[in-house]
Design a protein around this motif. Structure first.
Motif, PDB file in Angstrom:
ATOM      1  N   PHE A  35       0.821  -1.228   0.000  1.00 53.71           N
ATOM      2  CA  PHE A  35       0.000   0.000   0.000  1.00 53.71           C
ATOM      3  C   PHE A  35       0.849   1.270   0.000  1.00 53.71           C
ATOM      4  CE2 PHE A  35       0.497  -0.961   4.499  1.00 53.71           C
ATOM      5  CZ  PHE A  35       0.743   0.282   5.067  1.00 53.71           C
ATOM      6  N   MET A  36       2.130   1.144   0.373  1.00 58.40           N
ATOM      7  CA  MET A  36       3.014   2.308   0.320  1.00 58.40           C
ATOM      8  C   MET A  36       3.375   2.658  -1.130  1.00 58.40           C
ATOM      9  SD  MET A  36       3.443   3.280   3.451  1.00 58.40           S
ATOM     10  CE  MET A  36       4.922   4.290   3.498  1.00 58.40           C
ATOM     11  N   LYS A  37       3.363   1.643  -1.996  1.00 58.49           N
ATOM     12  CA  LYS A  37       3.674   1.867  -3.415  1.00 58.49           C
ATOM     13  C   LYS A  37       2.413   2.110  -4.237  1.00 58.49           C
ATOM     14  CE  LYS A  37       7.751  -1.162  -3.444  1.00 58.49           C
ATOM     15  NZ  LYS A  37       8.235  -2.492  -3.913  1.00 58.49           N
ATOM     16  N   ARG A  38       1.256   1.732  -3.683  1.00 60.74           N
ATOM     17  CA  ARG A  38      -0.016   1.854  -4.401  1.00 60.74           C
ATOM     18  C   ARG A  38      -0.301   3.320  -4.734  1.00 60.74           C
ATOM     19  NH1 ARG A  38      -4.157  -0.621  -0.762  1.00 60.74           N
ATOM     20  NH2 ARG A  38      -2.718  -2.370  -0.992  1.00 60.74           N
ATOM     21  N   TYR A  39      -0.839   3.551  -5.917  1.00 63.17           N
ATOM     22  CA  TYR A  39      -1.176   4.920  -6.314  1.00 63.17           C
ATOM     23  C   TYR A  39      -2.227   5.511  -5.371  1.00 63.17           C
ATOM     24  CZ  TYR A  39       1.187   5.682 -10.809  1.00 63.17           C
ATOM     25  OH  TYR A  39       2.111   5.920 -11.795  1.00 63.17           O
ATOM     26  N   THR A  40      -2.056   6.776  -5.042  1.00 63.01           N
ATOM     27  CA  THR A  40      -3.083   7.539  -4.336  1.00 63.01           C
ATOM     28  C   THR A  40      -4.091   8.024  -5.377  1.00 63.01           C
ATOM     29  OG1 THR A  40      -1.854   9.582  -4.678  1.00 63.01           O
ATOM     30  CG2 THR A  40      -1.413   8.360  -2.617  1.00 63.01           C
ATOM     31  N   THR A  41      -5.180   8.624  -4.935  1.00 59.16           N
ATOM     32  CA  THR A  41      -6.148   9.178  -5.889  1.00 59.16           C
ATOM     33  C   THR A  41      -5.476  10.273  -6.726  1.00 59.16           C
ATOM     34  OG1 THR A  41      -6.948  10.646  -4.137  1.00 59.16           O
ATOM     35  CG2 THR A  41      -8.237   8.656  -4.568  1.00 59.16           C
ATOM     36  N   ASP A  42      -4.609  11.081  -6.110  1.00 59.03           N
ATOM     37  CA  ASP A  42      -3.913  12.150  -6.854  1.00 59.03           C
ATOM     38  C   ASP A  42      -3.087  11.566  -7.999  1.00 59.03           C
ATOM     39  OD1 ASP A  42      -4.546  14.682  -5.581  1.00 59.03           O
ATOM     40  OD2 ASP A  42      -3.559  13.878  -3.807  1.00 59.03           O
ATOM     41  N   LYS A  43      -2.304  10.543  -7.681  1.00 59.77           N
ATOM     42  CA  LYS A  43      -1.446   9.925  -8.706  1.00 59.77           C
ATOM     43  C   LYS A  43      -2.293   9.262  -9.786  1.00 59.77           C
ATOM     44  CE  LYS A  43       3.070   8.975  -6.689  1.00 59.77           C
ATOM     45  NZ  LYS A  43       4.023   7.904  -6.305  1.00 59.77           N
ATOM     46  N   ALA A  44      -3.349   8.568  -9.356  1.00 54.61           N
ATOM     47  CA  ALA A  44      -4.213   7.870 -10.317  1.00 54.61           C
ATOM     48  C   ALA A  44      -4.864   8.863 -11.284  1.00 54.61           C
ATOM     49  CB  ALA A  44      -5.279   7.067  -9.578  1.00 54.61           C
ATOM     50  N   LEU A  45      -5.254  10.022 -10.761  1.00 54.06           N
ATOM     51  CA  LEU A  45      -5.881  11.048 -11.607  1.00 54.06           C
ATOM     52  C   LEU A  45      -4.894  11.612 -12.631  1.00 54.06           C
ATOM     53  CD1 LEU A  45      -8.051  12.849  -8.916  1.00 54.06           C
ATOM     54  CD2 LEU A  45      -8.938  11.891 -11.062  1.00 54.06           C
ATOM     55  N   GLN A  46      -3.602  11.462 -12.367  1.00 49.98           N
ATOM     56  CA  GLN A  46      -2.578  11.979 -13.293  1.00 49.98           C
ATOM     57  C   GLN A  46      -2.130  10.928 -14.313  1.00 49.98           C
ATOM     58  OE1 GLN A  46       0.526  13.445 -10.666  1.00 49.98           O
ATOM     59  NE2 GLN A  46      -0.937  14.771  -9.624  1.00 49.98           N
ATOM     60  N   HIS A  47      -2.649   9.701 -14.185  1.00 44.67           N
ATOM     61  CA  HIS A  47      -2.244   8.636 -15.110  1.00 44.67           C
ATOM     62  C   HIS A  47      -2.821   8.916 -16.507  1.00 44.67           C
ATOM     63  CE1 HIS A  47      -1.864   4.654 -16.965  1.00 44.67           C
ATOM     64  NE2 HIS A  47      -0.964   4.388 -16.013  1.00 44.67           N
ATOM     65  N   PRO A  48      -2.021   8.679 -17.561  1.00 41.16           N
ATOM     66  CA  PRO A  48      -2.495   8.988 -18.928  1.00 41.16           C
ATOM     67  C   PRO A  48      -3.790   8.271 -19.318  1.00 41.16           C
ATOM     68  CG  PRO A  48      -0.365   7.810 -18.965  1.00 41.16           C
ATOM     69  CD  PRO A  48      -0.616   8.247 -17.560  1.00 41.16           C
ATOM     70  N   TRP A  49      -4.068   7.110 -18.715  1.00 41.48           N
ATOM     71  CA  TRP A  49      -5.315   6.412 -19.052  1.00 41.48           C
ATOM     72  C   TRP A  49      -6.534   7.177 -18.524  1.00 41.48           C
ATOM     73  CZ3 TRP A  49      -9.281   3.308 -16.674  1.00 41.48           C
ATOM     74  CH2 TRP A  49     -10.033   2.551 -17.577  1.00 41.48           C
ATOM     75  N   ILE A  50      -6.319   8.004 -17.499  1.00 44.76           N
ATOM     76  CA  ILE A  50      -7.397   8.807 -16.925  1.00 44.76           C
ATOM     77  C   ILE A  50      -7.407  10.225 -17.502  1.00 44.76           C
ATOM     78  CG2 ILE A  50      -8.272   9.876 -14.779  1.00 44.76           C
ATOM     79  CD1 ILE A  50      -8.864   6.892 -14.921  1.00 44.76           C
ATOM     80  N   CYS A  51      -6.248  10.875 -17.513  1.00 47.87           N
ATOM     81  CA  CYS A  51      -6.235  12.293 -17.905  1.00 47.87           C
ATOM     82  C   CYS A  51      -5.668  12.514 -19.308  1.00 47.87           C
ATOM     83  CB  CYS A  51      -5.450  13.126 -16.890  1.00 47.87           C
ATOM     84  SG  CYS A  51      -3.672  12.827 -16.928  1.00 47.87           S
ATOM     85  N   GLY A  52      -5.132  11.456 -19.916  1.00 50.51           N
ATOM     86  CA  GLY A  52      -4.578  11.602 -21.263  1.00 50.51           C
ATOM     87  C   GLY A  52      -5.498  11.006 -22.308  1.00 50.51           C
ATOM     88  N   ASP A  53      -4.896  10.520 -23.401  1.00 54.11           N
ATOM     89  CA  ASP A  53      -5.726   9.985 -24.484  1.00 54.11           C
ATOM     90  C   ASP A  53      -5.355   8.540 -24.833  1.00 54.11           C
ATOM     91  OD1 ASP A  53      -3.266  10.398 -25.577  1.00 54.11           O
ATOM     92  OD2 ASP A  53      -3.925  11.695 -27.223  1.00 54.11           O
ATOM     93  N   THR A  54      -4.891   7.795 -23.813  1.00 52.14           N
ATOM     94  CA  THR A  54      -4.458   6.416 -24.084  1.00 52.14           C
ATOM     95  C   THR A  54      -5.600   5.399 -24.017  1.00 52.14           C
ATOM     96  OG1 THR A  54      -3.857   6.054 -21.766  1.00 52.14           O
ATOM     97  CG2 THR A  54      -2.117   6.878 -23.210  1.00 52.14           C
ATOM     98  N   ALA A  55      -6.756   5.787 -23.465  1.00 54.00           N
ATOM     99  CA  ALA A  55      -7.904   4.863 -23.404  1.00 54.00           C
ATOM    100  C   ALA A  55      -8.458   4.673 -24.814  1.00 54.00           C
ATOM    101  CB  ALA A  55      -8.978   5.424 -22.472  1.00 54.00           C
ATOM    102  N   LEU A  56      -8.586   3.436 -25.221  1.00 53.19           N
ATOM    103  CA  LEU A  56      -8.983   3.132 -26.602  1.00 53.19           C
ATOM    104  C   LEU A  56     -10.477   3.356 -26.847  1.00 53.19           C
ATOM    105  CD1 LEU A  56      -6.934  -0.176 -27.122  1.00 53.19           C
ATOM    106  CD2 LEU A  56      -6.262   2.174 -27.676  1.00 53.19           C
ATOM    107  N   ASP A  57     -10.806   3.595 -28.123  1.00 56.54           N
ATOM    108  CA  ASP A  57     -12.198   3.806 -28.527  1.00 56.54           C
ATOM    109  C   ASP A  57     -12.814   2.568 -29.159  1.00 56.54           C
ATOM    110  OD1 ASP A  57     -12.644   6.497 -27.730  1.00 56.54           O
ATOM    111  OD2 ASP A  57     -11.344   7.163 -29.357  1.00 56.54           O
ATOM    112  N   LYS A  58     -12.116   1.450 -29.107  1.00 54.56           N
ATOM    113  CA  LYS A  58     -12.628   0.196 -29.684  1.00 54.56           C
ATOM    114  C   LYS A  58     -13.829  -0.302 -28.874  1.00 54.56           C
ATOM    115  CE  LYS A  58     -11.172  -4.624 -30.405  1.00 54.56           C
ATOM    116  NZ  LYS A  58     -11.654  -4.824 -31.780  1.00 54.56           N
ATOM    117  N   ASN A  59     -14.856  -0.757 -29.558  1.00 53.80           N
ATOM    118  CA  ASN A  59     -16.059  -1.258 -28.891  1.00 53.80           C
ATOM    119  C   ASN A  59     -15.785  -2.627 -28.251  1.00 53.80           C
ATOM    120  OD1 ASN A  59     -18.643  -1.700 -28.011  1.00 53.80           O
ATOM    121  ND2 ASN A  59     -19.548  -1.986 -30.042  1.00 53.80           N
ATOM    122  N   ILE A  60     -15.839  -2.688 -26.921  1.00 53.63           N
ATOM    123  CA  ILE A  60     -15.612  -3.951 -26.205  1.00 53.63           C
ATOM    124  C   ILE A  60     -16.919  -4.447 -25.554  1.00 53.63           C
ATOM    125  CG2 ILE A  60     -13.139  -3.611 -25.790  1.00 53.63           C
ATOM    126  CD1 ILE A  60     -13.852  -2.543 -22.965  1.00 53.63           C
TER     127      ILE A  60
END
Length: 331
Positions: A244-269
């Motif tokens: 849990f010391m290495k686990r992302y906090t909410t702040d870090k998670a919000l800065q991840h490119p999958w959340i705040c960038g454009d790496t999340a794909l648009d493919k229909n799953i």
């Protein structure tokens, strides 16, 4: 006038939820009607929930609007959330992508960061507690049910056995002091499910399930994860992190490119994910109320010094788990 009723479990007390209309404004609200008899000896639970709810004002969190009391009942007037449950909506969609999942998790992270900044830990984040605000196509998601939440006291250690087994962090099971990081683990588990339709940890034997969680043993199984981006997998790995010391906090998670960038794909799953959700989170299974008894049993087993491998005396911990190798499980 009430037009709909249902039952929920609130801090161990059985309560009824009714749909009501405010006469002056004709505004609809949900009222939790809690019989005082059911609260005997549990007053602290409900006081805790009310104290927490009173402080919370966030666009993605169901709000407590008023409290009334009679000689026999306590009435909590809650914001009405009418858009239905998370999994139902995903199944109903014809099109569903990583970007949709990313936007859902972004809202959840934003709300949980707000709670954490206030010193509040939810402690029971799971799909059943995530509801859509309205039936609108672009409706926001809302976090509900603070029956297990606790305001972090400075210097205090939270180590109560709580949470739903499949979503509970390893440090809780290991009986170590824990904090806000437990919510981040749960968000990781929810993110995993949103991208494949089944949970990362599953075993019908409680002891084996807990062993998986304690070791943080999970996989991105083929073919279910073949079309999912490396960025999504990286995001999940930082949240479903044993330490849990290495686990992302909410702040870090919000800065991840999958959340705040454009790496999340648009493919229909949608086809794959909805098929797995229907198979593994069928209403009859996951809608049932259940509590943390399996976790408590595990704690007792630890205290008695018995092995984690010892066979569980109880059948499934919760009706809502699926297998992490869906193709091998008979349904």
């Amino acid at each position: 006038p009430t037009s709909e009723t249902g039952h929920i479990d609130l801090g161990g007390a059985f309560s009824e939820v009714v749909l009501a209309e405010e006469k002056g404004t004709q505004r609809l609200v949900a009222i939790k009607c809690i019989p005082k008899k059911a609260l005997e000896g549990k007053e602290n639970n409900i006081e805790n929930e009310i104290a927490v709810l009173h402080r919370i004002k966030h666009t993605n969190i169901v709000s407590l609007e008023d409290i009334f009391e009679s000689t026999s009942h306590l009435y909590l007037v809650m914001q009405l959330v009418s858009g239905g449950e998370l999994f139902d909506r995903i199944v109903e969609k014809g099109f569903y992508t990583e970007r949709d999942a990313s936007q859902l998790i972004h809202q959840i992270l934003d709300a949980v960061k707000y709670l954490h900044d206030m010193g509040i830990v939810h402690r029971d984040l799971k799909p059943e507690n995530l509801l859509y605000y309205s039936m609108d196509e672009d409706s926001k998601i809302m976090i509900s049910d603070f029956g297990l939440s606790k305001i972090e006291d400075t210097g205090s250690v939270m180590s109560t056995a709580c949470g739903t087994p499949g979503y509970v962090a390893p440090e809780v099971l290991a009986q170590k002091p824990y904090s806000k990081a437990v919510d981040c683990w749960s968000i990781g588990v929810i993110s995993y499910i949103l991208l494949c339709g089944y949970p990362p940890f599953y075993d019908e034997n409680d002891a084996k399930l807990f062993e998986q969680i304690l070791k943080a043993e999970y996989e991105f199984d083929s073919p279910y994860w073949d079309d999912i981006s490396d960025s999504a997998k990286d995001f999940i790995c930082h949240l479903i992190e044993k330490d849990f010391m290495k686990r992302y906090t909410t702040d870090k998670a919000l800065q991840h490119p999958w959340i705040c960038g454009d790496t999340a794909l648009d493919k229909n799953i949608h086809e794959s994910v909805s098929a797995q959700i229907k198979k593994n989170f069928a209403k009859s299974k996951w809608k049932q109320a259940f509590n943390a008894t399996a976790v408590v049993r595990h704690m007792r087993r630890l205290q008695l010094g018995t092995s984690l491998e010892s066979p569980s005396q109880i059948t499934p911990t919760s009706p809502c788990h699926a297998h992490n190798k869906p193709s091998t499980v008979p349904f």
